[in-house]
Design a protein around this motif. Sequence first.
Motif, PDB file in Angstrom:
ATOM      1  N   VAL A   1      -0.036   6.931   3.684  1.00 40.87           N
ATOM      2  CA  VAL A   1       0.473   5.671   4.093  1.00 40.87           C
ATOM      3  C   VAL A   1       1.022   4.843   3.412  1.00 40.87           C
TER       4      VAL A   1
ATOM      5  N   THR B   1       2.818  -7.296   8.668  1.00 38.34           N
ATOM      6  CA  THR B   1       3.110  -6.274   7.955  1.00 38.34           C
ATOM      7  C   THR B   1       3.607  -4.871   8.816  1.00 38.34           C
TER       8      THR B   1
ATOM      9  N   LYS C   1       3.543  -0.878   8.806  1.00 41.46           N
ATOM     10  CA  LYS C   1       2.977   0.456   8.361  1.00 41.46           C
ATOM     11  C   LYS C   1       3.330   1.725   8.933  1.00 41.46           C
TER      12      LYS C   1
ATOM     13  N   CYS D   1       2.795   0.733   3.420  1.00 43.88           N
ATOM     14  CA  CYS D   1       2.704  -0.518   3.954  1.00 43.88           C
ATOM     15  C   CYS D   1       3.618  -1.584   3.350  1.00 43.88           C
TER      16      CYS D   1
ATOM     17  N   SER E   1      11.280  -2.985   9.643  1.00 41.55           N
ATOM     18  CA  SER E   1      10.871  -3.883   8.727  1.00 41.55           C
ATOM     19  C   SER E   1      11.813  -4.975   8.626  1.00 41.55           C
TER      20      SER E   1
ATOM     21  N   THR F   1       2.058   5.563   8.692  1.00 39.28           N
ATOM     22  CA  THR F   1       1.013   6.776   8.466  1.00 39.28           C
ATOM     23  C   THR F   1       1.718   8.247   8.592  1.00 39.28           C
TER      24      THR F   1
ATOM     25  N   GLU G   1      -3.581  -3.621  14.362  1.00 39.60           N
ATOM     26  CA  GLU G   1      -2.402  -2.480  14.195  1.00 39.60           C
ATOM     27  C   GLU G   1      -1.978  -2.281  15.744  1.00 39.60           C
TER      28      GLU G   1
ATOM     29  N   GLN H   1       0.723  -1.147   0.031  1.00 40.06           N
ATOM     30  CA  GLN H   1       0.122  -0.036  -0.014  1.00 40.06           C
ATOM     31  C   GLN H   1       0.976   1.186   0.054  1.00 40.06           C
TER      32      GLN H   1
END
Length: 127
Positions: free
Chosen positions: A23, A38, A40, A25, A80, A42, A60, A18
């Motif tokens: 955002v 995942t 993410k 992701c 990540s 924002t 989340e 995404q």
Amino acid sequence: MDLGAIYKLVETEFKVIQSEKDVICVAPISGESYPEITVKLTFNKVSNHYVLYEVVRGKEYKVDVFSDEYNSVLALYIFSKSKLEVRKYDVNVENEIEGADSLNYVQKILKNPFRRKVLFFFRSRAR
């Protein structure tokens, strides 16, 4: 390293699932259609408010909040790497530890910095 280079690094080492105005992701590059975990990020560039989340099975969990884009994207990359990258370990070290005949020998094995990482891996697997 500039901001664009960090974004490029994220895009090459992870699958961006995404990427919109506010955002981004990422998931492991493994190819799963619906990854279990995942990461993410924002962001609201107007108010300089960036929030990093770990997403596990759709739920989340807030990891941290940042006030600038550079540090938030760098955190996205580092977090990540720690959460989505497959860790490799040396089976020989596991066998050496299991076959050790004394605590001194185990300590000698673990004095090697690489082998400390292996021990950390085993501790995280046990949890």
